[in-house]
Design a protein around this motif. Structure first.
Motif, PDB file in Angstrom:
ATOM      1  N   ASN A 194     -13.926   2.007  18.650  1.00 64.51           N
ATOM      2  CA  ASN A 194     -14.431   0.876  17.979  1.00 64.51           C
ATOM      3  C   ASN A 194     -14.446  -0.472  18.835  1.00 64.51           C
ATOM      4  OD1 ASN A 194     -11.716   0.115  18.755  1.00 64.51           O
ATOM      5  ND2 ASN A 194     -10.716   1.322  16.757  1.00 64.51           N
ATOM      6  N   GLY A 203      -6.515  -8.467  16.108  1.00 62.78           N
ATOM      7  CA  GLY A 203      -5.775  -8.807  14.902  1.00 62.78           C
ATOM      8  C   GLY A 203      -4.463  -9.847  15.370  1.00 62.78           C
ATOM      9  N   GLN A 211       0.783   2.117  24.375  1.00 58.75           N
ATOM     10  CA  GLN A 211       0.120   3.384  23.880  1.00 58.75           C
ATOM     11  C   GLN A 211       0.610   4.719  24.365  1.00 58.75           C
ATOM     12  OE1 GLN A 211      -4.135   2.442  23.990  1.00 58.75           O
ATOM     13  NE2 GLN A 211      -4.027   1.717  21.921  1.00 58.75           N
ATOM     14  N   HIS A 229       0.918   2.760  18.263  1.00 63.66           N
ATOM     15  CA  HIS A 229      -0.233   2.820  17.730  1.00 63.66           C
ATOM     16  C   HIS A 229      -1.028   1.248  17.913  1.00 63.66           C
ATOM     17  CE1 HIS A 229       0.757   6.573  15.159  1.00 63.66           C
ATOM     18  NE2 HIS A 229       0.939   6.911  16.325  1.00 63.66           N
ATOM     19  N   GLN A 230      -2.261   1.599  18.114  1.00 62.81           N
ATOM     20  CA  GLN A 230      -2.839   0.307  18.089  1.00 62.81           C
ATOM     21  C   GLN A 230      -2.729  -0.553  16.941  1.00 62.81           C
ATOM     22  OE1 GLN A 230      -7.003   0.292  20.068  1.00 62.81           O
ATOM     23  NE2 GLN A 230      -7.806  -0.304  17.973  1.00 62.81           N
ATOM     24  N   LYS A 231      -2.799   0.029  15.671  1.00 62.38           N
ATOM     25  CA  LYS A 231      -2.547  -0.835  14.453  1.00 62.38           C
ATOM     26  C   LYS A 231      -1.099  -1.470  14.471  1.00 62.38           C
ATOM     27  CE  LYS A 231      -0.570   3.034  11.795  1.00 62.38           C
ATOM     28  NZ  LYS A 231      -0.908   4.229  10.559  1.00 62.38           N
ATOM     29  N   ASP A 232      -0.138  -1.066  15.219  1.00 61.56           N
ATOM     30  CA  ASP A 232       1.039  -1.742  15.271  1.00 61.56           C
ATOM     31  C   ASP A 232       0.958  -3.211  16.233  1.00 61.56           C
ATOM     32  OD1 ASP A 232       2.219   0.665  14.097  1.00 61.56           O
ATOM     33  OD2 ASP A 232       2.449   1.531  15.963  1.00 61.56           O
ATOM     34  N   ARG A 246       1.136  -6.885  14.736  1.00 62.08           N
ATOM     35  CA  ARG A 246       2.542  -7.353  14.346  1.00 62.08           C
ATOM     36  C   ARG A 246       3.140  -7.601  15.634  1.00 62.08           C
ATOM     37  NH1 ARG A 246       7.058  -4.948  13.200  1.00 62.08           N
ATOM     38  NH2 ARG A 246       8.507  -5.783  11.612  1.00 62.08           N
ATOM     39  N   ASN A 254       8.670  -0.851  16.115  1.00 61.19           N
ATOM     40  CA  ASN A 254       8.351  -1.404  14.889  1.00 61.19           C
ATOM     41  C   ASN A 254       9.209  -2.142  14.030  1.00 61.19           C
ATOM     42  OD1 ASN A 254       5.363  -1.121  15.134  1.00 61.19           O
ATOM     43  ND2 ASN A 254       5.541   0.751  14.459  1.00 61.19           N
TER      44      ASN A 254
END
Length: 316
Positions: free
Chosen positions: A39, A81, A110, A115-118, A121, A161
């Motif tokens: 992506n 993000g 990683q 994870h990249q989506k973490d 935040r 997380n």
């Protein structure tokens, strides 16, 4: 002003900030050049090029005086993000950190299962992680999780997380002293410390943990009794003395005429809202002429509480 323009203005302001720290260069290397990004974020991380940037609308709306390298960094953070303006303002040394260095940190995290989506935040809460030294700072944190807290590698993501601030803390100056202090108090469950109460590990022993324990002792409890309370309810260490302990204890002592013995046995009292739970339910009991133990008064649902009052009235 449009949101993207705000980002550009914030970044431009951050560019003129004096530096608090010099940037550090992590040792981890990015993925091999033959890896295929999936992506836009992966593409920028692998090789941020001017042609990619110029096709993105954010590029055109950033401050015209910023360098290409700085624009690359802003764009990379935003697409990932992360609020770049906020991150740069909170942590000015991010201004001089190279995008390659940031990518190395991302790749390192990683490899640890993050994870990249973490990342939005995590970096949003602690932008200083983006300028960390992998060898001297980040790797020791994961060694601490593995060796001191006995966290399996596959659980690193869950722990981080839960408390991203772990990655921003010094193992030597913060995490190990806090763990040592908590263990001396009687915290033996390492799994609970890692997965549930990790915020205690990033709390200052001298400025946070000790003063809160001392406050409980000041109420008339022995030190062992105060320690027993925090062992049963570790959340006590996260509550403010001025905004939580004092007003709730004052209400308990003066309005509820409560006994210290019952509070000692139910330290969870301090976890309930004074205005939304404690006062309304106490007033309802007073109006009903009833008195019930603290756990029944506070832990029950609204329906259970009303049924309790109805049953007590019927029995009386």
């Amino acid at each position: 002003m449009p949101a993207l323009a705000v980002v550009g203005a914030a970044a431009a302001a951050a560019a003129n900030c004096s530096l608090c720290f010099s940037s550090q260069h992590p040792s981890a290397q990015p993925p091999p050049s033959n890896s295929q990004p999936t992506n836009t974020v992966d593409l920028l991380a692998a090789k941020p090029t001017k042609s990619i940037l110029e096709k993105h609308p954010l590029y055109l709306q950033t401050h015209s005086n910023l360098s290409l390298q700085f624009k690359e960094k802003i764009l990379f953070l935003e697409i990932m993000g992360v609020d770049s303006g906020k991150a740069l303002s909170l942590h000015p040394s991010l201004h001089t950190t190279s995008l390659h260095s940031i990518h190395s940190i991302i790749f390192f995290l990683q490899t640890k299962g993050i994870h990249q989506k973490d990342l939005p935040r995590i970096f949003g809460m602690c932008p200083q992680i983006l300028t960390s030294n992998i060898k001297t700072h980040l790797n020791p944190v994961f060694n601490f999780l593995s060796h001191d807290l006995r966290v399996p590698d596959h659980n690193f993501r869950r722990v981080i997380n839960k408390c991203p601030r772990l990655l921003a803390c010094s193992v030597r100056n913060q995490l190990k002293p806090a763990l040592f202090y908590l263990q001396r108090l009687g915290f033996k469950d390492l799994e609970a410390l890692a997965h549930q109460d990790s915020v205690l590990l990033v709390s200052s022993v001298e400025k946070t943990l000790i003063p809160k324990l001392e406050y409980l002792v000041s109420l008339g409890l022995s030190r062992d009794e105060a320690v027993g309370m925090v062992l049963r309810c570790p959340g006590l260490f996260t509550f403010s003395v001025e905004n939580n302990f004092k007003p709730k204890y004052e209400y308990y002592e003066k309005e509820m005429e409560g006994r210290l013995k019952e509070l000692k046995e139910f330290p969870q009292y301090f976890a309930f809202s004074l205005e939304k739970r404690i006062k309304p339910r106490h007033m309802e009991l007073v109006q009903s002429g009833l008195k019930v133990p603290l756990p029944q008064m506070l832990k029950t649902t609204d329906d259970e509480f009303r049924e309790l009052i109805t049953t007590r009235h019927a029995a009386g």
